[in-house]
Design an enzyme around this catalytic site. Structure first.
Site, short mmCIF file in Angstrom:
data_model
loop_
_atom_site.label_atom_id
_atom_site.label_comp_id
_atom_site.label_asym_id
_atom_site.label_seq_id
_atom_site.Cartn_x
_atom_site.Cartn_y
_atom_site.Cartn_z
N GLN A 17 37.78 61.52 -34.64
CA GLN A 17 36.56 60.72 -34.65
C GLN A 17 35.45 61.34 -35.47
O GLN A 17 34.46 60.67 -35.80
CB GLN A 17 36.07 60.49 -33.21
N CYS A 37 34.20 58.09 -29.13
CA CYS A 37 35.38 58.30 -28.28
C CYS A 37 35.72 57.05 -27.48
O CYS A 37 36.89 56.73 -27.26
CB CYS A 37 35.15 59.48 -27.35
N HIS A 51 33.13 61.68 -21.69
CA HIS A 51 34.04 61.56 -22.83
C HIS A 51 35.18 60.63 -22.47
O HIS A 51 35.74 60.71 -21.37
CB HIS A 51 34.57 62.94 -23.20
N ASN A 106 43.57 62.79 -27.00
CA ASN A 106 42.17 62.91 -27.38
C ASN A 106 41.99 62.33 -28.79
O ASN A 106 42.95 61.95 -29.44
CB ASN A 106 41.74 64.37 -27.33
#
Length: 333
Positions: A131, A137, A280, A300
């Protein structure tokens, strides 16, 4: 490069200003394409890098003695403070649960829960993206769960566009690189009747508008959803059941600690990781057990050089470690 890093970690206490340390700093900058504005910033970033390096070395020494179940390592975030990472990358905004909870959630408590699940092996998980310095996120997590459902339905895995959400869901309450909501991402996709593919609408690490209008086009439409479902707060058993029987699930976690930022491998279980401070968005793509340690397999959006190829294993059945089950959502199509 690997040789110098090995020497560095073995001899760090006695080579603080040595050739080995200087060489490792240079090679780390080249590897992660680090460019700084001036000598002042170079000095500042070098000092942070050395501070983080020392923390990594001390932590990993304690791993060897059995104190921790996970290791730390030098990654592209190693020249940043924890506050900088939290400000620039952790853009999940707190949800008002009463306003978005879906009461039509089916009962998952009696469904089969196998010992191990890994949706990567079933073609429901796309490649890891980065990202960048953008608090997007929430967009990656949201499209990740939808990618899984689209793949289950069509048999074809197509990477969807986080940039589409970053640019176009402002009307629904999201804020681009300044943060957003998983629920509002799905609200946008439902209202818009679709979301483009990553190939058609590629990620650009920033908010970009063309003449003030987002660039979504039905020509690039690759995903859609009709509703989304929010799981009971903090219930890891329900989360496991949904992951096993539905597919990847978008979740919120506490990613505030340096140990999370510098995570390298193993089962992440930092006792300082408060489950009530989620900031997150990530994607649970499975779960399992390693050497007696139950874990969640989590994708992630910090690039493949972070963690275990872009993934982290977060402790499971440890009183909602890092808030992994505090806010979990899956879409239906």
């Amino acid at each position: 490069m690997a040789v110098f890093y090995l020497l560095l970690f073995v001899a760090f206490p006695i080579c603080h200003s040595s050739f080995t340390l200087n060489r490792a700093w240079k090679e780390w900058r080249i590897k992660h394409e680090k460019v700084y504005e001036n000598k002042t910033e170079v000095s500042f970033r070098r000092a942070l890098w050395e501070k983080n390096l020392e923390q990594i070395w001390r932590h990993n020494q304690e791993v060897a003695s059995g104190k921790h179940s996970f290791t730390l390592g030098l990654n592209h975030l190693a020249d940043m403070t924890a506050d900088e990472v939290n400000d620039k990358l952790n853009g999940l905004r707190p949800e008002k649960l009463n306003a978005v909870r879906n009461v039509t959630l089916k009962n998952f408590s009696d469904l089969n829960i196998p010992q191990t699940v890994d949706w990567r092996k079933k073609g429901l998980v796309s490649s890891v993206q980065n990202q960048g310095m953008c608090g997007s996120c929430w967009a990656f997590s949201s499209v990740g769960a939808l990618e899984g459902q689209m793949s289950k339905r069509t048999g074809v895995l197509v990477q969807l566009s986080p940039q589409n959400l970053v640019d176009c869901s402002v009307m629904d309450g999201n804020h681009g690189c300044k943060g957003g909501y998983i629920s509002k991402s799905y609200s946008y996709i439902i209202r818009n009747q679709g979301v483009d593919s990553e190939q058609f609408y590629p990620y650009e690490h920033k908010v970009r508008l063309t003449n003030g209008i987002c660039r979504y086009s039905v020509k690039g439409k690759a995903g859609h959803c009709s509703s989304f479902h929010i799981l009971p707060r903090g219930d890891e058993n329900i989360l496991a059941s949904v992951v096993a029987n539905v597919g990847p699930v978008a979740v919120a976690v506490n990613a505030m600690l340096p140990s999370f930022h510098l995570y390298k491998g193993g089962v992440y279980n930092d006792p300082k990781c408060n489950p009530n401070l989620i900031n997150h968005a990530v994607l649970v793509v499975g779960y399992g057990t390693d050497k007696g340690e139950d874990y969640w397999l989590v994708k992630n959006s910090w690039g493949a050089s972070w963690g275990e190829g872009g993934f982290i294993r977060i402790a499971r059945n440890k009183k909602n470690a890092c808030g992994i089950a505090t806010f979990a959502v899956y879409p239906t199509i």
